[in-house]
Design an enzyme around this catalytic site. Structure first.
Site, PDB file in Angstrom:
ATOM      1  N   ARG A   1      -7.224  -3.329  17.001  1.00  0.00           N
ATOM      2  CA  ARG A   1      -8.421  -3.901  16.372  1.00  0.00           C
ATOM      3  C   ARG A   1      -8.815  -5.228  17.005  1.00  0.00           C
ATOM      4  O   ARG A   1     -10.006  -5.542  17.086  1.00  0.00           O
ATOM      5  CB  ARG A   1      -8.190  -4.082  14.870  1.00  0.00           C
ATOM      6  CG  ARG A   1      -8.279  -2.754  14.144  1.00  0.00           C
ATOM      7  CD  ARG A   1      -8.156  -2.938  12.661  1.00  0.00           C
ATOM      8  NE  ARG A   1      -8.600  -1.741  11.965  1.00  0.00           N
ATOM      9  CZ  ARG A   1      -8.482  -1.546  10.662  1.00  0.00           C
ATOM     10  NH1 ARG A   1      -7.936  -2.467   9.913  1.00  0.00           N
ATOM     11  NH2 ARG A   1      -8.921  -0.445  10.112  1.00  0.00           N
TER      12      ARG A   1
ATOM     13  N   LYS B   1      -3.180   5.685   0.902  1.00  0.00           N
ATOM     14  CA  LYS B   1      -4.336   5.141   0.176  1.00  0.00           C
ATOM     15  C   LYS B   1      -5.076   6.276  -0.522  1.00  0.00           C
ATOM     16  O   LYS B   1      -6.198   6.618  -0.173  1.00  0.00           O
ATOM     17  CB  LYS B   1      -5.276   4.430   1.152  1.00  0.00           C
ATOM     18  CG  LYS B   1      -4.828   3.033   1.511  1.00  0.00           C
ATOM     19  CD  LYS B   1      -5.923   2.338   2.295  1.00  0.00           C
ATOM     20  CE  LYS B   1      -5.367   1.588   3.469  1.00  0.00           C
ATOM     21  NZ  LYS B   1      -6.253   1.593   4.629  1.00  0.00           N
TER      22      LYS B   1
ATOM     23  N   GLY C   1     -11.142   4.212   6.081  1.00  0.00           N
ATOM     24  CA  GLY C   1     -12.096   4.486   5.007  1.00  0.00           C
ATOM     25  C   GLY C   1     -13.524   4.567   5.529  1.00  0.00           C
ATOM     26  O   GLY C   1     -14.301   5.437   5.121  1.00  0.00           O
TER      27      GLY C   1
HETATM   28  P1  ADP Z   1      -4.230   4.536   7.452  1.00  0.00           P
HETATM   29  O1  ADP Z   1      -3.774   3.110   7.635  1.00  0.00           O
HETATM   30  O2  ADP Z   1      -4.080   5.331   8.694  1.00  0.00           O
HETATM   31  O3  ADP Z   1      -5.590   4.618   6.845  1.00  0.00           O
HETATM   32  P2  ADP Z   1      -2.837   4.769   4.945  1.00  0.00           P
HETATM   33  O4  ADP Z   1      -2.815   3.290   4.883  1.00  0.00           O
HETATM   34  O5  ADP Z   1      -3.642   5.509   3.943  1.00  0.00           O
HETATM   35  O6  ADP Z   1      -3.239   5.239   6.423  1.00  0.00           O
HETATM   36  O7  ADP Z   1      -1.357   5.337   4.820  1.00  0.00           O
HETATM   37  C1  ADP Z   1      -0.316   4.961   5.663  1.00  0.00           C
HETATM   38  C2  ADP Z   1       0.946   4.772   4.878  1.00  0.00           C
HETATM   39  O8  ADP Z   1       1.240   5.947   4.141  1.00  0.00           O
HETATM   40  C3  ADP Z   1       2.150   4.549   5.772  1.00  0.00           C
HETATM   41  O9  ADP Z   1       2.668   3.264   5.514  1.00  0.00           O
HETATM   42  C4  ADP Z   1       3.141   5.639   5.339  1.00  0.00           C
HETATM   43  O10 ADP Z   1       4.486   5.180   5.248  1.00  0.00           O
HETATM   44  C5  ADP Z   1       2.633   6.027   3.982  1.00  0.00           C
HETATM   45  N1  ADP Z   1       3.022   7.386   3.571  1.00  0.00           N
HETATM   46  C6  ADP Z   1       2.686   8.550   4.159  1.00  0.00           C
HETATM   47  N2  ADP Z   1       3.248   9.584   3.535  1.00  0.00           N
HETATM   48  C7  ADP Z   1       3.972   9.072   2.507  1.00  0.00           C
HETATM   49  C8  ADP Z   1       4.786   9.641   1.481  1.00  0.00           C
HETATM   50  N3  ADP Z   1       4.997  10.958   1.404  1.00  0.00           N
HETATM   51  N4  ADP Z   1       5.372   8.810   0.600  1.00  0.00           N
HETATM   52  C9  ADP Z   1       5.172   7.475   0.688  1.00  0.00           C
HETATM   53  N5  ADP Z   1       4.411   6.872   1.611  1.00  0.00           N
HETATM   54  C10 ADP Z   1       3.810   7.667   2.515  1.00  0.00           C
HETATM   55 MG    MG Z   2      -2.985   1.683   6.276  1.00  0.00          MG
END
Ligand code: ADP
Ligand code: MG
Length: 404
Positions: A45, A206, A382
């Site tokens: 970023r 999220k 998002g």
């Molecule tokens: P991004 O940053 O790509 O938008 P998110 O922030 O939504 O993605 O999600 C990323 C986080 O989700 C990571 O820190 C990962 O450890 C967590 N995660 C993924 N699957 C699980 C799970 N089954 N249980 C707990 N945490 C999870």
């Molecule tokens: Mg994230």
């Protein structure tokens, strides 16, 4: 009918204006992922904002002030979320001194000196309560320290905050930065006249902020592949006992709606058939693979299992456009990273148009050494989902337009 993407593509960019002698305020998105010691794990970023910053330096802007948020502080100072260490990385990447500003109102004079092309980085704008409330006073104050406002914070462009939206009311010249334009072009390629079938792979943690978007997205895609903690909420909606897994109780109904709607729209949904479970994420003694409906008492699902990897990979292999947002498990921990990395490999190996969005997902793709094998890595999670939904992102809404 012009699409939301066409509308956003019609805004003026930095290239269309003259910045010489002007105080330029650039809203960047330096909300980078960090580890538990606050080390930046992925600086994409920051790197992505360099073209706009360098353009202003090369075209003799009087001063360049960067404003961004970082993390989720509660509207007040919190050392943990200070941008001091982000400044160091920026200096290194820019190869130029960056002056840190704790209180921009007090530094207004400095910003206007115009003796050299100086680069300033403001302290985390979310330390101010007014930022997330799109407060008029804060918007006005931000407007008062610049002649030109550049929005280059694609990752935050779905938010109506003071520094992404409100400020545009108080600046005469407001344009998009190069990153914003690049992102819109990449998504246009995937969504305007796409090569079907389109698969959306979602995961991550999220859940609440992403799940509601899925309903609208269903009209645009052919397959929805769900993993990560996101899928736990869906499996719970199917009536499975998720034990200690991370899921969102309040969004089980939404998950059910998404499943119903998918059926009506003939969108095929893929959910994990097996999962990796553990008794603890911190000191795990017991790690097993079980069918999704057989999670043991006191255990939690932390990754997709091998049968799911196979199922998802096949669905990915038969798609012609793939958009990925959200890891398949807790990829930060070695033992639970396999599902995410295998899916990264499967998407990279598809040789079709592939886009990744989301800070953690992009980081996972890097860790899987597959970054070069994706068509585009978006800096927005998002924001990119809202694009898919068909929305005009607020960060583009009030910018100057080419046709006026
Ligand atoms: P991004 O940053 O790509 O938008 P998110 O922030 O939504 O993605 O999600 C990323 C986080 O989700 C990571 O820190 C990962 O450890 C967590 N995660 C993924 N699957 C699980 C799970 N089954 N249980 C707990 N945490 C999870
Ligand atoms: Mg994230």
């Amino acid at each position: 009918m012009t699409s939301n993407l066409d509308f956003m593509h019609g805004v003026k960019s930095l290239k269309n204006i003259d910045v010489a002698g002007k105080r330029v305020l650039i809203r960047v998105d330096f909300n980078v992922p960090v580890d538990s010691h606050n080390n930046i794990t992925d600086d994409r970023r920051i790197r992505s904002a360099l073209p706009s910053i360098n353009y202003c330096i090369d075209h003799n802007a009087c001063s360049i002030t960067l404003v961004t948020h970082f993390g989720r502080p509660k509207g007040q100072y919190d050392e943990k979320y200070s941008l001091k260490h982000v400044r160091k990385r920026l200096e290194r990447l820019l190869n130029k001194k960056v002056e840190f500003i704790e209180d921009f109102e007090a530094s207004k004079g400095e910003i206007a000196t115009c003796s050299l092309e100086r680069v300033f980085l403001l302290e985390n704008i979310r330390f101010r309560e007014g930022e997330k409330q799109n407060d008029t006073e804060l918007s006005k104050k931000l407007g008062s320290i610049c002649d030109v406002f550049v929005n280059d914070a694609f990752g935050t462009s779905h938010r109506k905050h003071a520094s992404t939206y409100g400020v545009t009311e108080y600046v005469d010249t407001k344009v998009a930065g190069f990153l914003m334009i690049k992102e819109i072009e990449a998504f246009s390629k995937a969504l305007l006249n796409p090569t079907r079938p389109i698969a959306l792979v979602v995961g991550g943690a999220k859940i609440s902020s992403k799940i509601t978007l899925l309903k609208a997205v269903l009209q645009k895609i052919d397959k929805l592949i769900i993993g990560g903690a996101m899928s736990n909420t869906f499996l719970k909606a199917l009536g499975y006992d998720m034990q200690n897994s991370l899921y969102e109780e309040d969004f089980i109904d939404t998950a059910r709606d998404v499943l119903d709607l998918a059926r009506k729209n003939s969108v095929k949904i893929y959910l994990p058939v097996d999962v990796v479970i553990t008794d603890s994420t911190e000191h795990s003694v017991d790690v097993k693979v079980v069918p999704s409906q057989d999670i043991l008492e006191g255990f939690q699902a932390v990754d997709i299992g091998p049968a799911t990897v196979k199922l998802f990979s096949e669905a990915i292999g038969l798609s012609n456009t793939i958009i990925w947002n959200g890891p398949m498990g807790i990829y930060e921990i070695d033992k639970f990273s396999k599902g995410t990395f295998k899916i990264a490999n499967a998407i990279a190996d598809s040789y079709v148009y592939t886009i990744v969005g989301g800070g953690d997902t992009a980081d996972a793709v890097d860790k899987a050494s597959e970054a070069e094998n994706f068509s585009f890595i978006s800096t927005g999670g998002g924001a990119s989902l809202e694009l898919l939904e068909g929305k005009i992102l607020p960060g583009f809404e009030n910018l100057d337009r080419m046709d006026t």
